[in-house]
Design a protein around this motif. Structure first.
Motif, mmCIF file in Angstrom:
data_model
loop_
_atom_site.group_PDB
_atom_site.id
_atom_site.type_symbol
_atom_site.label_atom_id
_atom_site.label_comp_id
_atom_site.label_asym_id
_atom_site.label_seq_id
_atom_site.Cartn_x
_atom_site.Cartn_y
_atom_site.Cartn_z
ATOM 1 N N SER A 247 77.044 67.778 13.485
ATOM 2 C CA SER A 247 77.026 66.728 12.476
ATOM 3 C C SER A 247 77.313 67.271 11.082
ATOM 4 O O SER A 247 77.747 66.531 10.200
ATOM 5 N N ARG A 300 67.559 66.745 16.913
ATOM 6 C CA ARG A 300 67.030 65.782 15.949
ATOM 7 C C ARG A 300 65.658 65.305 16.424
ATOM 8 O O ARG A 300 65.477 64.939 17.592
ATOM 9 N N ARG A 306 66.880 67.077 11.365
ATOM 10 C CA ARG A 306 67.446 68.013 12.329
ATOM 11 C C ARG A 306 66.784 69.375 12.182
ATOM 12 O O ARG A 306 66.495 69.828 11.066
#
Length: 400
Positions: A247, A300, A306
């Motif tokens: 991400s 997560r 995270r």
């Protein structure tokens, strides 16, 4: 192999007694960043109070018993490839030439058929997964050798510079021949795939030359490129724990092993590589005491934050077992690095968390799956044996 390297190996074998793939137990070679200010400690304590690591066994098969293997995630499935079962009792090595698939949602485990030009039984290769065109596994490097204490170990040692692609839908291997420059033969490297590119870091040569090279392979171009990151670069190492934060486009590296005049040494540091800026940054190493042979993943938590999780690994010890060639003990500890606060915390765990080292894992949908590896099991007479792990474990973060 030079006389000095061979002498270091012989001295290390005498003191540690467990060869070159199962060593690194004699020193904490490189310092990390302290990160022990009261404010950081308070944040770490807050994390520990709020989260617990929950671990379940979701699949079991004796064929998973191995070390030096690859575990990668692709399309909600997890794949296990190659490795070695280095048996201390018989002092023999077995190199499986297989690929297994775990369906994470059902727990179904299956060995896949294989066709084409297959890689041999390699241990400590680095493998990454690409989801393009139905999905592929890319396997680079690795080593094959007699048992580490065999007198013919050095003569038997072969280290690969080959790159293979496994087409998952077609179950077919292909030996790739990239144009131009390419990485030298090595094992104990790391590989992560992000946005159409495989990023390979570190590794060790047949002559114990450890490097900190960073290479990129682009399947669309069919070529390797050696990258030159901006600023500081982690010291040379092999077998660090690695995790991709897809991400954010970042790759995390913890520890690993160095090799120098004193033999193998644990490295106590933690780095992040930012893919977009092509730069490394050193982070607080945090985990105490320093450990090796663990696994990492980015997960997560229910609070939306995270964390980089470091799972298991081994700790140095001065207590030896009769006839057992390793001065280390496996741990069941799970450490969490808060990516936002840049702090580490030791988490409590519940469920089935084992003592484990030499395992490997991958993240799917905010759960970390790990398999393989082993722990030493002493009896009352301090005669240790390897307790191999036949299980696939699923780890998730939960609120207390």
């Amino acid at each position: 192999m030079s006389t000095s390297v061979r002498r270091a190996w012989i001295e290390l074998s005498a003191s540690v007694g467990n060869g070159w793939w199962i060593v690194g137990l004699i020193a904490s070679g490189c310092g990390g960043v302290a990160g022990s200010e009261p404010a950081l400690e308070a944040k770490g304590a807050e994390l520990r109070r709020g989260l617990v690591a929950h671990v379940d066994v979701i699949a079991e098969d004796a064929a998973l018993q191995r070390s030096g293997h690859s575990v990668v995630a692709l399309d909600r499935n997890v794949y296990v490839a190659r490795g070695v079962m280095d048996d201390f009792t018989t002092q023999t090595n077995t190199f499986p030439e297989d690929v297994w698939r775990l369906r994470t949602r059902s727990g179904a485990l299956r060995e896949l058929s294989q066709r084409g030009e297959q890689p041999d039984g390699w241990s400590y290769s680095c493998t990454a997964a690409d989801d393009a065109r139905g999905g592929s596994l890319y396997l680079f490097g690795g080593a094959h050798y007699l048992f580490e204490l065999d007198p013919d170990f050095f003569g038997s040692l072969v280290v690969s510079d080959a790159l293979y692609r496994f087409d998952v839908p077609r179950r077919r291997w292909s030996l790739l021949e990239p144009a131009g420059s390419r990485p030298s033969a090595r094992s104990g490297c790391t590989a992560e795939f992000f946005d159409g590119t495989l990023y390979m870091f570190g590794g060790i040569s047949r002559f114990f030359e450890v490097n900190n090279e960073l290479w990129a392979f682009q399947p669309a171009l069919g070529s390797w490129t050696q990258l030159t990151p901006e600023g500081d670069v982690p010291p040379p190492r092999y077998k660090p724990a690695v995790a991709l934060d897809a991400s954010a486009g970042k790759i995390y590296y913890y520890g690993g092993l160095a090799f120098g005049a004193e033999g193998f040494a644990r490295i106590d540091d933690f780095w992040v590589y930012d893919i977009a800026s092509n730069s490394f940054r050193q982070l607080p190493s945090g985990i105490t005491p320093v450990r090796d042979q663990g696994s990492m993943g980015v997960v997560r938590a229910p609070n939306g934050k995270r964390y980089v999780l470091h799972v298991g690994g081994d700790l140095p010890t001065t207590t030896s077992c009769v006839g057992f060639p390793q001065l280390a003990r496996a741990t069941s500890e799970i450490w969490a690095f808060d990516i936002e606060a840049e702090t580490w915390s030791l988490l409590d765990s519940d469920g089935s968390m084992p003592r484990i080292e030499y395992h490997a894992g991958a993240t799917v949908e905010d759960r970390f799956y790990f398999s393989g590896g082993w722990a030493e099991e002493p009896d009352p007479e301090r005669t240790c044996r390897q307790q191999w792990n036949p299980n696939f474990y699923e780890l998730s973060l939960r609120r207390r």
